[in-house]
Design a protein around this motif. Sequence first.
Motif, PDB file in Angstrom:
ATOM      1  N   LYS A 152      10.845 -10.161 -16.867  1.00  0.00           N
ATOM      2  CA  LYS A 152       9.854 -11.140 -16.421  1.00  0.00           C
ATOM      3  C   LYS A 152       8.506 -10.444 -16.252  1.00  0.00           C
ATOM      4  CE  LYS A 152       9.878 -12.777 -12.212  1.00  0.00           C
ATOM      5  NZ  LYS A 152      10.352 -13.419 -11.008  1.00  0.00           N
ATOM      6  N   LYS A 153       7.480 -11.029 -16.804  1.00  0.00           N
ATOM      7  CA  LYS A 153       6.156 -10.428 -16.808  1.00  0.00           C
ATOM      8  C   LYS A 153       5.499 -10.534 -15.432  1.00  0.00           C
ATOM      9  CE  LYS A 153       3.302  -8.693 -19.906  1.00  0.00           C
ATOM     10  NZ  LYS A 153       3.436  -7.324 -20.275  1.00  0.00           N
ATOM     11  N   ALA A 154       5.142  -9.396 -14.877  1.00  0.00           N
ATOM     12  CA  ALA A 154       4.428  -9.363 -13.601  1.00  0.00           C
ATOM     13  C   ALA A 154       2.940  -9.582 -13.873  1.00  0.00           C
ATOM     14  CB  ALA A 154       4.654  -8.025 -12.920  1.00  0.00           C
ATOM     15  N   SER A 155       2.250 -10.156 -12.897  1.00  0.00           N
ATOM     16  CA  SER A 155       0.832 -10.421 -13.111  1.00  0.00           C
ATOM     17  C   SER A 155      -0.070  -9.641 -12.162  1.00  0.00           C
ATOM     18  CB  SER A 155       0.553 -11.918 -12.963  1.00  0.00           C
ATOM     19  OG  SER A 155       0.902 -12.336 -11.660  1.00  0.00           O
ATOM     20  N   ALA A 156       0.511  -8.887 -11.213  1.00  0.00           N
ATOM     21  CA  ALA A 156      -0.291  -8.142 -10.246  1.00  0.00           C
ATOM     22  C   ALA A 156       0.238  -6.709 -10.146  1.00  0.00           C
ATOM     23  CB  ALA A 156      -0.227  -8.819  -8.881  1.00  0.00           C
ATOM     24  N   ASN A 157      -0.665  -5.780  -9.813  1.00  0.00           N
ATOM     25  CA  ASN A 157      -0.237  -4.394  -9.647  1.00  0.00           C
ATOM     26  C   ASN A 157       0.390  -4.200  -8.267  1.00  0.00           C
ATOM     27  OD1 ASN A 157      -2.293  -3.682  -7.684  1.00  0.00           O
ATOM     28  ND2 ASN A 157      -3.763  -3.532  -9.363  1.00  0.00           N
ATOM     29  N   ILE A 158       0.802  -2.977  -7.961  1.00  0.00           N
ATOM     30  CA  ILE A 158       1.498  -2.691  -6.707  1.00  0.00           C
ATOM     31  C   ILE A 158       0.662  -3.087  -5.492  1.00  0.00           C
ATOM     32  CG2 ILE A 158       2.311  -0.781  -5.232  1.00  0.00           C
ATOM     33  CD1 ILE A 158       3.417   0.486  -7.862  1.00  0.00           C
ATOM     34  N   VAL A 159      -0.601  -2.705  -5.467  1.00  0.00           N
ATOM     35  CA  VAL A 159      -1.452  -3.001  -4.308  1.00  0.00           C
ATOM     36  C   VAL A 159      -1.679  -4.503  -4.183  1.00  0.00           C
ATOM     37  CG1 VAL A 159      -3.724  -2.655  -3.256  1.00  0.00           C
ATOM     38  CG2 VAL A 159      -2.546  -0.734  -4.339  1.00  0.00           C
ATOM     39  N   GLU A 160      -2.005  -5.164  -5.293  1.00  0.00           N
ATOM     40  CA  GLU A 160      -2.230  -6.617  -5.260  1.00  0.00           C
ATOM     41  C   GLU A 160      -0.972  -7.354  -4.799  1.00  0.00           C
ATOM     42  OE1 GLU A 160      -5.450  -6.803  -8.956  1.00  0.00           O
ATOM     43  OE2 GLU A 160      -3.303  -6.975  -9.355  1.00  0.00           O
ATOM     44  N   THR A 161       0.176  -6.903  -5.273  1.00  0.00           N
ATOM     45  CA  THR A 161       1.436  -7.531  -4.894  1.00  0.00           C
ATOM     46  C   THR A 161       1.690  -7.353  -3.397  1.00  0.00           C
ATOM     47  OG1 THR A 161       2.338  -7.194  -7.108  1.00  0.00           O
ATOM     48  CG2 THR A 161       3.931  -7.575  -5.332  1.00  0.00           C
ATOM     49  N   ALA A 162       1.505  -6.127  -2.897  1.00  0.00           N
ATOM     50  CA  ALA A 162       1.703  -5.864  -1.466  1.00  0.00           C
ATOM     51  C   ALA A 162       0.741  -6.693  -0.622  1.00  0.00           C
ATOM     52  CB  ALA A 162       1.533  -4.372  -1.167  1.00  0.00           C
ATOM     53  N   MET A 163      -0.488  -6.838  -1.095  1.00  0.00           N
ATOM     54  CA  MET A 163      -1.484  -7.629  -0.361  1.00  0.00           C
ATOM     55  C   MET A 163      -1.084  -9.098  -0.272  1.00  0.00           C
ATOM     56  SD  MET A 163      -5.011  -5.902  -1.798  1.00  0.00           S
ATOM     57  CE  MET A 163      -6.112  -7.030  -0.974  1.00  0.00           C
TER      58      MET A 163
ATOM     59  N   THR B 226       2.016 -10.408  -0.103  1.00  0.00           N
ATOM     60  CA  THR B 226       3.308 -10.751   0.493  1.00  0.00           C
ATOM     61  C   THR B 226       3.196 -11.310   1.902  1.00  0.00           C
ATOM     62  OG1 THR B 226       3.708  -8.581   1.487  1.00  0.00           O
ATOM     63  CG2 THR B 226       4.468  -8.908  -0.807  1.00  0.00           C
ATOM     64  N   GLY B 227       2.147 -10.945   2.624  1.00  0.00           N
ATOM     65  CA  GLY B 227       2.017 -11.367   4.004  1.00  0.00           C
ATOM     66  C   GLY B 227       2.860 -10.551   4.966  1.00  0.00           C
ATOM     67  N   MET B 228       3.653  -9.617   4.455  1.00  0.00           N
ATOM     68  CA  MET B 228       4.482  -8.785   5.331  1.00  0.00           C
ATOM     69  C   MET B 228       4.260  -7.297   5.111  1.00  0.00           C
ATOM     70  SD  MET B 228       8.283  -9.361   3.817  1.00  0.00           S
ATOM     71  CE  MET B 228       8.684  -9.143   2.107  1.00  0.00           C
ATOM     72  N   HIS B 229       3.192  -6.973   4.354  1.00  0.00           N
ATOM     73  CA  HIS B 229       2.866  -5.568   4.099  1.00  0.00           C
ATOM     74  C   HIS B 229       1.423  -5.242   4.502  1.00  0.00           C
ATOM     75  CE1 HIS B 229       6.406  -5.940   1.391  1.00  0.00           C
ATOM     76  NE2 HIS B 229       6.646  -4.764   1.930  1.00  0.00           N
ATOM     77  N   ASN B 230       0.900  -5.947   5.502  1.00  0.00           N
ATOM     78  CA  ASN B 230      -0.484  -5.728   5.934  1.00  0.00           C
ATOM     79  C   ASN B 230      -0.709  -4.312   6.450  1.00  0.00           C
ATOM     80  OD1 ASN B 230      -1.130  -8.415   5.291  1.00  0.00           O
ATOM     81  ND2 ASN B 230      -0.401  -9.111   7.285  1.00  0.00           N
ATOM     82  N   THR B 231       0.245  -3.777   7.189  1.00  0.00           N
ATOM     83  CA  THR B 231       0.108  -2.420   7.718  1.00  0.00           C
ATOM     84  C   THR B 231       0.127  -1.410   6.580  1.00  0.00           C
ATOM     85  OG1 THR B 231       1.218  -3.128   9.740  1.00  0.00           O
ATOM     86  CG2 THR B 231       1.033  -0.747   9.371  1.00  0.00           C
ATOM     87  N   LEU B 232       1.037  -1.603   5.620  1.00  0.00           N
ATOM     88  CA  LEU B 232       1.106  -0.704   4.465  1.00  0.00           C
ATOM     89  C   LEU B 232      -0.205  -0.733   3.691  1.00  0.00           C
ATOM     90  CD1 LEU B 232       2.669   1.193   2.578  1.00  0.00           C
ATOM     91  CD2 LEU B 232       3.523  -0.845   1.403  1.00  0.00           C
ATOM     92  N   VAL B 233      -0.733  -1.917   3.442  1.00  0.00           N
ATOM     93  CA  VAL B 233      -1.999  -2.038   2.694  1.00  0.00           C
ATOM     94  C   VAL B 233      -3.128  -1.347   3.457  1.00  0.00           C
ATOM     95  CG1 VAL B 233      -3.732  -3.669   1.837  1.00  0.00           C
ATOM     96  CG2 VAL B 233      -1.294  -4.096   1.423  1.00  0.00           C
ATOM     97  N   ALA B 234      -3.194  -1.543   4.773  1.00  0.00           N
ATOM     98  CA  ALA B 234      -4.225  -0.876   5.582  1.00  0.00           C
ATOM     99  C   ALA B 234      -4.080   0.640   5.499  1.00  0.00           C
ATOM    100  CB  ALA B 234      -4.137  -1.333   7.033  1.00  0.00           C
ATOM    101  N   ALA B 235      -2.848   1.122   5.507  1.00  0.00           N
ATOM    102  CA  ALA B 235      -2.608   2.564   5.417  1.00  0.00           C
ATOM    103  C   ALA B 235      -3.004   3.100   4.042  1.00  0.00           C
ATOM    104  CB  ALA B 235      -1.135   2.871   5.715  1.00  0.00           C
ATOM    105  N   VAL B 236      -2.671   2.365   2.987  1.00  0.00           N
ATOM    106  CA  VAL B 236      -3.044   2.770   1.622  1.00  0.00           C
ATOM    107  C   VAL B 236      -4.564   2.840   1.502  1.00  0.00           C
ATOM    108  CG1 VAL B 236      -3.058   1.990  -0.796  1.00  0.00           C
ATOM    109  CG2 VAL B 236      -0.913   2.018   0.503  1.00  0.00           C
ATOM    110  N   LYS B 237      -5.261   1.874   2.093  1.00  0.00           N
ATOM    111  CA  LYS B 237      -6.729   1.883   2.074  1.00  0.00           C
ATOM    112  C   LYS B 237      -7.262   3.077   2.859  1.00  0.00           C
ATOM    113  CE  LYS B 237      -7.426  -3.088   1.456  1.00  0.00           C
ATOM    114  NZ  LYS B 237      -7.876  -4.347   2.095  1.00  0.00           N
ATOM    115  N   ALA B 238      -6.712   3.329   4.040  1.00  0.00           N
ATOM    116  CA  ALA B 238      -7.175   4.448   4.880  1.00  0.00           C
ATOM    117  C   ALA B 238      -6.941   5.795   4.203  1.00  0.00           C
ATOM    118  CB  ALA B 238      -6.474   4.415   6.244  1.00  0.00           C
ATOM    119  N   ALA B 239      -5.876   5.890   3.416  1.00  0.00           N
ATOM    120  CA  ALA B 239      -5.564   7.141   2.718  1.00  0.00           C
ATOM    121  C   ALA B 239      -6.348   7.280   1.416  1.00  0.00           C
ATOM    122  CB  ALA B 239      -4.060   7.227   2.435  1.00  0.00           C
ATOM    123  N   GLY B 240      -7.051   6.242   1.005  1.00  0.00           N
ATOM    124  CA  GLY B 240      -7.814   6.303  -0.244  1.00  0.00           C
ATOM    125  C   GLY B 240      -6.938   6.241  -1.481  1.00  0.00           C
TER     126      GLY B 240
END
Length: 184
Positions: A34-45, A47-61
């Motif tokens: 099945k063809k995905a349409s978003a990358n890892i970061v976009e997908t995590a953003m 989900t509504g349940m990975h806000n902390t992970l996304v914030a950490a990924v942003k903080a780590a650059g």
Amino acid sequence: MTSKNTFAALIAAGLMASTGLVAAPALADHHMEKKASANIVETAMGTGMHNTLVAAVKAAGLVDTLSGPGPFTVFAPTDAAFGKLPAGTVDTLVKPENKGTLTTILTYHAVPGKVTSADLVKMINDNGGKATITTVQGGTLTAMLEGGKVVITDAKGGKTTVAKADVMTTNGVIHVTDGVFMPG
């Protein structure tokens, strides 16, 4: 070397040093195509349940790296998983002075290549019930089957269950976990 360059170098080293643990997806797994349409970061953003992970990924650059071509396999802790950490841990980790530690923890959740749940279960079965996975950070995780679920043990002995597997993205796959891995 910046964290982004370090992450990219670790990924490249991991791919070159691959020991065959990253198996190609089985041709019979048509549902995986099945063809995905978003990358890892976009997908995590999204989900509504990975806000902390996304914030950490942003903080780590690491946004640009995890949005890049990959492929990557990311074991993605939910917000509830981060909530299990001692009070203040996340707030401390996302401070600029702790960027190195945060990057180490986040890259311990990533594996070079695309490892589906079928690949992971095959590795576990092919290796006597236990598979050792080398992360981008350079540490190892141990995967086993317990009660029909994939359970990952980190370097400190913490056990985390894969709550949802095979969230396909344009640059890899996400496996949602109910805990945060801690490197040794």
